[in-house]
Write a protein that holds these residues in place. Structure first.
Motif, short mmCIF file in Angstrom:
data_model
loop_
_atom_site.label_atom_id
_atom_site.label_comp_id
_atom_site.label_asym_id
_atom_site.label_seq_id
_atom_site.Cartn_x
_atom_site.Cartn_y
_atom_site.Cartn_z
N THR A 68 -0.74 0.87 -9.55
CA THR A 68 -1.54 -0.18 -8.93
C THR A 68 -2.94 -0.23 -9.54
OG1 THR A 68 -0.33 0.39 -6.92
CG2 THR A 68 -2.06 -1.23 -6.69
N ASP A 107 -5.12 10.49 -4.11
CA ASP A 107 -5.02 9.71 -2.88
C ASP A 107 -6.03 10.27 -1.86
OD1 ASP A 107 -4.13 8.93 -0.25
OD2 ASP A 107 -2.20 8.38 -1.14
N ASN A 150 -8.61 7.34 -4.72
CA ASN A 150 -8.07 6.01 -4.44
C ASN A 150 -7.63 5.88 -2.98
OD1 ASN A 150 -7.09 3.40 -5.13
ND2 ASN A 150 -5.01 4.23 -5.37
N LYS A 151 -7.36 4.67 -2.57
CA LYS A 151 -6.89 4.35 -1.21
C LYS A 151 -7.98 4.63 -0.17
CE LYS A 151 -2.05 5.34 -2.30
NZ LYS A 151 -0.71 5.60 -1.78
N LYS A 200 -5.92 -1.45 -3.65
CA LYS A 200 -5.38 -2.50 -2.81
C LYS A 200 -6.40 -3.62 -2.63
CE LYS A 200 -3.17 -3.19 1.65
NZ LYS A 200 -2.95 -2.56 2.96
N ASP A 222 2.96 8.27 -6.23
CA ASP A 222 2.53 7.43 -5.10
C ASP A 222 1.04 7.43 -4.79
OD1 ASP A 222 4.90 6.26 -4.59
OD2 ASP A 222 5.42 7.49 -2.84
N HIS A 223 0.24 8.09 -5.62
CA HIS A 223 -1.20 8.07 -5.35
C HIS A 223 -1.88 6.80 -5.86
CE1 HIS A 223 -1.96 12.56 -4.25
NE2 HIS A 223 -0.88 12.06 -3.68
N GLY A 224 -1.11 5.96 -6.60
CA GLY A 224 -1.64 4.64 -6.94
C GLY A 224 -1.91 4.38 -8.41
N ALA A 278 -8.39 7.96 5.24
CA ALA A 278 -9.03 8.43 4.00
C ALA A 278 -10.15 9.42 4.31
CB ALA A 278 -9.59 7.24 3.21
N SER A 321 -10.29 1.42 -4.07
CA SER A 321 -9.10 0.97 -3.38
C SER A 321 -8.42 0.00 -4.32
CB SER A 321 -9.43 0.26 -2.07
OG SER A 321 -8.27 -0.45 -1.65
N ASP A 366 -9.49 2.58 1.41
CA ASP A 366 -9.36 1.61 2.50
C ASP A 366 -8.57 2.15 3.68
OD1 ASP A 366 -6.29 0.31 2.08
OD2 ASP A 366 -7.19 1.22 0.31
N LEU A 367 -7.79 3.18 3.45
CA LEU A 367 -6.94 3.71 4.53
C LEU A 367 -7.80 4.34 5.63
CD1 LEU A 367 -4.04 5.50 2.59
CD2 LEU A 367 -3.94 3.30 3.80
#
Ligand code: GDP
Ligand code: MG
Length: 598
Positions: free
Chosen positions: A21, A105, A133-134, A166, A16-18, A140, A164, A136-137
Motif C-alpha cells: 500500500t 505497523d 505506518n497505519k 490509507k 501485512d504491515h502495509g 496505533a 498512513s 490512523d488506526l
C-alpha cells in the motif's frame, strides 16, 4: 550528474504491515500511474498475488519525482515479499539497492519478519529509513513502536516517518526522506560493464528478460554481452525500465535498475545472481552471487493426464526462471506414472507454484504429500538423502534416520508464553532460551523438527495466541530421530505416492486419522475398498469404503436441494483431479490428507 539523482531502494516489512500500500501511494504521488489506472497493490501484478493479498515476486519500477529542492530524482523502487517462505527473494532485491524503507505497523509493532528482513538489509549495508505506518488506526501507538525499533533493532527511530498509507498522511515527507536519506549510487560509468541479474522473466515474444542493477559501465542495444558464470554471449536487442510497463531506453548506466533483452531463448542460459558484462571488454571480477536457496519441502507433481508430462516439464522450466528457489527433477511413481520431484521453500510456495502451473499453463496436477529431506545411514553404512518417503529403504536396512531441525524464534506477548511453550513441546520441540525484548514481549527460542513446523504449526501458533505470535525459523542441523515409514494400502496394494514418514510416537494416531480421512475422500465404487495403514508388515489401522449404492444423495438429503447440489458439484469438481490407481480412483485431496490431520 544523473547518478547523483538516482535513489535505489527497497521496502521491507513483516507481512501485512502495509508495504504494498505504501508502494501504491508512492507511485501515485510521483504520477507514475494516473488515478484512472490506479488499482490497489499495483506492483502485485500476478493474479494470484492480488487474490491472496500477498506479494510473491519482487518487482522493480522506475519513478520520477520533482523534489522540494527543484531537482528531478529518479527512484527505483523494488517491492519485496514479506512471508517467511520468501525471504530468499528479499535478499536478492536488497543487493540491488542503497537504501531500505523499514515499515512497521503502528498497532502491531516489531514482528519476527521485521527483524529478519532488517538484518538482511543491514547485511547488505543499506541505509535504513524507519517508517511507522497505519497511524490512523485507533490502536496505533507510534511512540511505543519507536521504542521497540530502538530496543529491538538498535537503530535510531527518533525521526521515524509517521504515515498512513490509507489516508495519505506522511507520504510526502516519506518521499522527501528517500531523497535526503538514501545515498545516491556510486560506480564508474567509464569502467567495463558490471551488472547483477536480480530477477528474470520469460516472455514468449522477447525471450528471457533480465532485470538488472548496473554497478559499473553502461549497456545499450547492439552491445555483445557475456554472462560471466557460463561465458554465454548474446547481442542486446533492447534495454529499458519498468514504469510500471516496459519503457525502452537508449542505455542503462552505472546506478540504474532496468531490464535487458537479448534474444535469450533458453531459460537455462542465465541464472539469477549472475553477473553480466561486455564480451569484448569484460570486467575483471564477477559480483558476489547469491547464496543458493535451500528447499525445505519436497513433493511429487504429476500431470493427471500422463500425456502432459513434457508440458509440465516446460512449464516448470519457465517458472524456475522467475523463481530460482524452485527445484525439480524427474521421478516416477507406480501409482502416478511419470512426474517431477519438486523442492519448495515452504507450503505457501508449493501452493503458489501449483496454482501458477494450473492457471498460467493450464495443467491439471496431482501433488503428493509434502516431505522434508532425511539423511539416512543404511546398515551397509551408506549415506543417502531421501526426500521422497517411498524411497526410504526397508526398516531392516536402515541404521539411522536424521531429520532437519530448525531454530525457531517466536515473538509473543508475555501472556501467551505458556500456550506457545505447550505447543512447541507437543511438536517435539526442545526449549533453547527466552528473552524479554521489552516490557511486554518475549522472544521464545525452540529447536523443533522442520517436519512439525511445515504442517500446521503456524496455524496452531496463531490460534493459540489470538494471532499475536510471529515466527521466524532457519534450518540448523540434522538430528537422529525415531522415525518410521507409514505405507498406505488400497485394496491390499501399497500406493507409493501415499507413503509418509512420521515419528514413532505419533504413528498409530496418524495412521488411524489418515485412514479415516481417506475413507471420506475416496469415492465409492462398485466394490468394497479396504484401506490399511502399515508400518513394515504390521497393519496399524484399517477402514473400508463401502460399495456404491445407486443414488446415494437422494437418500441422504431427501428434500434439501441446495445441499444435495453442493455435494454433486463438489463431486464433479473433484472428478477432474482423480487418478486411477489399480481399480481405485484416488482424488487429489487424498494425497494431501496428511496435511489436514490435527
Ligand atoms: P503488505 O503485506 O506489507 O504488502 O501489506 P499491504 O500493503 O497488503 O497491507 C495490508 C493491509 O493493511 C491491507 O488491508 C491494507 O489496506 C491495510 N493498510 C495498509 N496501510 C494502512 C494504513 O496506513 N492504515 C490502515 N488502517 N490500513 C492500512
Ligand atoms: Mg504486499
Amino acid at each position: 550528474e544523473r547518478q547523483t539523482r538516482i535513489r535505489n531502494f527497497s521496502i521491507v516489512a513483516h507481512i501485512d504491515h502495509g508495504k504494498s500500500t505504501i508502494a501504491d501511494r508512492i507511485l501515485e504521488k510521483t504520477k507514475t500511474i494516473s488515478k484512472r489506472e490506479m488499482k490497489a497493490q499495483v506492483l502485485d501484478d500476478m493474479d494470484l498475488e492480488r487474490e491472496r493479498g500477498i506479494t510473491i515476486k519482487l518487482n522493480a519500477v522506475e519513478l520520477e519525482y520533482e523534489a522540494k529542492d527543484g531537482k528531478t530524482y529518479i527512484f527505483h523502487l523494488i517491492d519485496t515479499p514479506g512471508h517467511v517462505d520468501f525471504s530468499y527473494e528479499v535478499s536478492r532485491s536488497l543487493a540491488a539497492c542503497e537504501g531500505a524503507l523499514l515499515i512497521v505497523d503502528a498497532a502491531q509493532g516489531v514482528e519476527a519478519q521485521t527483524l529478519a528482513n532488517t538484518y538482511l538489509a543491514i547485511d547488505n549495508d543499506l541505509e535504513i529509513v524507519p517508517v511507522i505506518n497505519k497511524i490512523d488506526l485507533p490502536s496505533a501507538e507510534p511512540e511505543k513502536v519507536k521504542e521497540e525499533i530502538e530496543e529491538m533493532i538498535g537503530i535510531d527511530a527518533d525521526d521515524a516517518v509517521l504515515t498512513s498509507a490509507k489516508t495519505g498522511i506522511g507520504i510526502d515527507e516519506l518521499i522527501e526522506r528517500i531523497v535526503s536519506d538514501v545515498p545516491a549510487p556510486e560506480g564508474d560509468i567509464d569502467k567495463p560493464l558490471k551488472a547483477l541479474i536480480f530477477d528474470s522473466v520469460y516472455d514468449s515474444y522477447r525471450g528471457v528478460v533480465l532485470n538488472v542493477r548496473v554497478f559499473e559501465g553502461i549497456v545499450k542495444p547492439g552491445d555483445r554481452i557475456e554472462i560471466m558464470n557460463n561465458n554465454k554471449k548474446f547481442e542486446v536487442t533492447e534495454v529499458g525500465v519498468m514504469s510500471p510497463k516496459a519503457v525502452p531506453r537508449d542505455y542503462l548506466m552505472a546506478g540504474d535498475v532496468g531490464y535487458i533483452t537479448a534474444s535469450i531463448k533458453s531459460v537455462k542460459d542465465t541464472q539469477v545472481g549472475d553477473t553480466v558484462t561486455l564480451a569484448d571488454n569484460p570486467t575483471d571480477e564477477a559480483l558476489a552471487g547469491y547464496r543458493h536457496s535451500q528447499p525445505m519441502v519436497y513433493a511429487g507433481m504429476y500431470p493427471v493426464d500422463n500425456g502432459k508430462y513434457e508440458d509440465l516439464r516446460e512449464a516448470l522450466e519457465k517458472l524456475q526462471l522467475n523463481d530460482a528457489a524452485l527445484e525439480f527433477e524427474p521421478e516416477s511413481s507406480q501409482a502416478l506414472g511419470f512426474g517431477f520431484r519438486c523442492g519448495f521453500l515452504g507450503l505457501l510456495h508449493m501452493d503458489v507454484i501449483q496454482e501458477r502451473l494450473e492457471r498460467e499453463f493450464d495443467l491439471d496436477l496431482i501433488i503428493t504429500s509434502p516431505s522434508v529431506d532425511y539423511h539416512v545411514t543404511t546398515t551397509a553404512d551408506e549415506e543417502i538423502i531421501v526426500d521422497n518417503p517411498a524411497e526410504l529403504p526397508d526398516t531392516s536396512e536402515v541404521k539411522e534416520i536424521r531429520e532437519p531441525y530448525v531454530r525457531a524464534e517466536i515473538m509473543v506477548p508475555e501472556d501467551y508464553v505458556g500456550p506457545v511453550m505447550e505447543l512447541c513441546q507437543r511438536k517435539r520441540g526442545d526449549f533453547v532460551t527466552m528473552d524479554y525484548l521489552d516490557k511486554y514481549r518475549v522472544n521464545v527460542i525452540y529447536k523443533l523438527p522442520l517436519l512439525e513446523i511445515i504442517f500446521d504449526f503456524f496455524d496452531d501458533l496463531k490460534s493459540n495466541t489470538k494471532g499475536y505470535a510471529s515466527l521466524d525459523y532457519q534450518v540448523e542441523d540434522y538430528e537422529a530421530s525415531d522415525l518410521v515409514k507409514m505405507d498406505i494400502l488400497l485394496n491390499g496394494e501399497p500406493v507409493d505416492a501415499l507413503s509418509f514418514i512420521v515419528h514413532r510416537d505419533f504413528a498409530y494416531q496418524r495412521g488411524r486419522d489418515i485412514v479415516s480421512r481417506l475413507k471420506e475422500v475416496i469415492p465409492r465404487q462398485m466394490f468394497e475398498i479396504p484401506i490399511q495403514a502399515a508400518i513394515g508388515n504390521k497393519i496399524v489401522a484399517r477402514a473400508t469404503v463401502k460399495a456404491y449404492r445407486k443414488d446415494v444423495t437422494a437418500k441422504l438429503y431427501g428434500g434439501d436441494r441446495t445441499r444435495r447440489d453442493k455435494l454433486l458439484n463438489k463431486q464433479k469438481a473433484g472428478k477432474k483431479r482423480m487418478k486411477e490407481v489399480g481399480k481405485v480412483s484416488i482424488p487429489q485431496e487424498a494425497f494431501m490428507s496428511v496435511l489436514n490431520l490435527n
